[in-house]
Each structure stands twice: as C-alpha cells, then as structure tokens.
Scaffold this motif. Structure first.
Motif, PDB file in Angstrom:
ATOM      1  N   ASN A 125     -23.421   6.184  16.973  1.00  0.00           N
ATOM      2  CA  ASN A 125     -24.011   5.427  15.872  1.00  0.00           C
ATOM      3  C   ASN A 125     -22.957   4.542  15.222  1.00  0.00           C
ATOM      4  OD1 ASN A 125     -25.387   4.422  13.689  1.00  0.00           O
ATOM      5  ND2 ASN A 125     -25.905   6.405  12.805  1.00  0.00           N
ATOM      6  N   SER A 127     -23.777   2.097  13.199  1.00  0.00           N
ATOM      7  CA  SER A 127     -24.370   1.458  12.022  1.00  0.00           C
ATOM      8  C   SER A 127     -24.219   2.267  10.733  1.00  0.00           C
ATOM      9  CB  SER A 127     -25.847   1.141  12.272  1.00  0.00           C
ATOM     10  OG  SER A 127     -26.605   2.324  12.382  1.00  0.00           O
ATOM     11  N   CYS A 161     -25.598   2.825   2.223  1.00  0.00           N
ATOM     12  CA  CYS A 161     -26.028   2.192   3.475  1.00  0.00           C
ATOM     13  C   CYS A 161     -26.877   0.956   3.215  1.00  0.00           C
ATOM     14  CB  CYS A 161     -26.788   3.188   4.349  1.00  0.00           C
ATOM     15  SG  CYS A 161     -25.743   4.410   5.163  1.00  0.00           S
ATOM     16  N   VAL A 166     -26.334  -2.170   6.331  1.00  0.00           N
ATOM     17  CA  VAL A 166     -26.165  -1.719   7.707  1.00  0.00           C
ATOM     18  C   VAL A 166     -27.522  -1.744   8.410  1.00  0.00           C
ATOM     19  CG1 VAL A 166     -24.157  -0.278   7.172  1.00  0.00           C
ATOM     20  CG2 VAL A 166     -26.435   0.733   7.134  1.00  0.00           C
ATOM     21  N   SER A 167     -27.478  -1.820   9.698  1.00  0.00           N
ATOM     22  CA  SER A 167     -28.709  -1.807  10.482  1.00  0.00           C
ATOM     23  C   SER A 167     -29.374  -0.438  10.379  1.00  0.00           C
ATOM     24  CB  SER A 167     -28.395  -2.111  11.950  1.00  0.00           C
ATOM     25  OG  SER A 167     -29.546  -1.896  12.737  1.00  0.00           O
ATOM     26  N   HIS A 170     -30.762   2.317  14.220  1.00  0.00           N
ATOM     27  CA  HIS A 170     -30.354   3.601  14.804  1.00  0.00           C
ATOM     28  C   HIS A 170     -31.087   4.712  14.075  1.00  0.00           C
ATOM     29  CE1 HIS A 170     -27.943   7.028  16.063  1.00  0.00           C
ATOM     30  NE2 HIS A 170     -27.510   6.272  17.059  1.00  0.00           N
ATOM     31  N   THR A 173     -29.190   6.660  11.136  1.00  0.00           N
ATOM     32  CA  THR A 173     -29.016   5.916   9.889  1.00  0.00           C
ATOM     33  C   THR A 173     -30.345   5.801   9.151  1.00  0.00           C
ATOM     34  OG1 THR A 173     -27.228   4.666  10.931  1.00  0.00           O
ATOM     35  CG2 THR A 173     -28.118   3.785   8.876  1.00  0.00           C
TER      36      THR A 173
END
Length: 185
Positions: A125, A127, A161, A166-167, A170, A173
C-alpha cells in the motif's frame, strides 16, 4: 517495524527523554497526535515526564538538529525526514536515536535513522499518509504489548489521509478512512 519498536521500547524503559518533531500540515499534526496519545495510553507517566514536541516554524519540514535539546535521547519524526541524511547523522553522532515514521519518497534515505516508510520497502500500500504509517506502527506495538489502543485513533488516521489527499483506491486506505469517520468523536 521490529527495529523501531525495539528502539522506542528501550528508550522508554531507560526513561530517556523523547522529542517529537511535528511536520506543519494536517497529516503531520494528526500523525504526532496519534503517536503521543497512543503512548499516553500505554505509558502515561512516561509521556507526562519525558516527551516534548516541537512545532515547525512556517513551512519547515524535517528534523532540525539545532532545535533538539541536549537531554533528548530519541527523536521521533512522524510524516517527515526520510531525506534528512545529514541531520540524522549529526544527531546520531550526539548519541541520539532517530525513529522516522514517514510516507514520502526519498532518493537517499537517512542511513543513521530507523525509517519506517511504505515508499521505501515492498509494502503493497503506497497510498497511506504519514498518519497511516504511525497507525501501522502503533498497531505493531499493540501486538507486542498485547493491547488494542491504535484503533482508538482511527479518526486521526481518516483526518490525516483525507487532508493529505492520498488515493483511496487501495482497500486498506479506504477501509481505515471509513472506520475513522465512524470513530469521530
């Protein structure tokens, strides 16, 4: 993780003074808050008597050796400092342990520090924000200490986050952010 946990626990057992260097953004603030509050649940007296922190001035990032008091034996840098090669070498020469819990890429990682960084290893991960790395570290400590305090701070994980943009593609996340939003107090 193991090296970082061993370093931290050794310093706590020795009642060494610890300084948290706080990165000046929401991810940095939430990562530092998670780390300090998590340790306060495990070791309240230690946190009260041996932990200090420093907020960066303006937009400074990373460890600044001149701001570390001489009594400090361990510096923790959540959400920063993977690239602080010279700064970490200077502190290590003074006998200071350095624990970096970061998510930033680093061309030349600081070799005088223990770095836990999802960008610098094979962790799947990429992200997670800095606060996510701190959460993973605290979850590891939970396993070692047979406790379950890290999940109490999932609201901070979600905040950091989302603020760091962040993306959420995933699963891990996205899952942590969803759980954190449900945990907002």
């Amino acid at each position: 993780m193991k090296e970082g946990a061993t370093m931290l626990i050794k310093n706590i057992a020795n009642e060494s003074d610890l300084m948290v260097q706080i990165d000046p953004d929401v991810d940095g603030f939430s990562a530092a808050a998670l780390f300090i509050n998590y340790l306060a649940k495990l070791f309240p007296s230690y946190v009260q008597n041996h932990i200090t922190y420093r907020l960066q001035d303006g937009k400074e990032h990373g460890i600044i050796p001149s701001t570390i008091p001489s009594n400090v034996k361990i510096v923790v840098a959540p959400d920063s400092s993977s690239n602080s090669v010279e700064e970490c070498r200077e502190l290590a020469a003074r006998g200071v342990d350095i624990l970096i819990l970061d998510h930033h890429e680093a061309d030349t990682p600081a070799d005088a520090a223990c770095i836990i960084n999802n960008q610098l290893c094979d962790y799947g991960n990429k992200s997670l924000a800095g606060v996510g790395i701190v959460y993973k570290f605290c979850s590891y400590l939970d396993k070692l200490m047979n406790t379950s305090y890290a999940n109490d701070f999932l609201d901070l994980v979600a905040l950091g986050c989302v603020a760091d943009m962040v993306s959420l593609q995933h699963f891990e996340t996205a899952h942590l952010v969803r759980r954190g939003i449900q945990n907002v107090r």
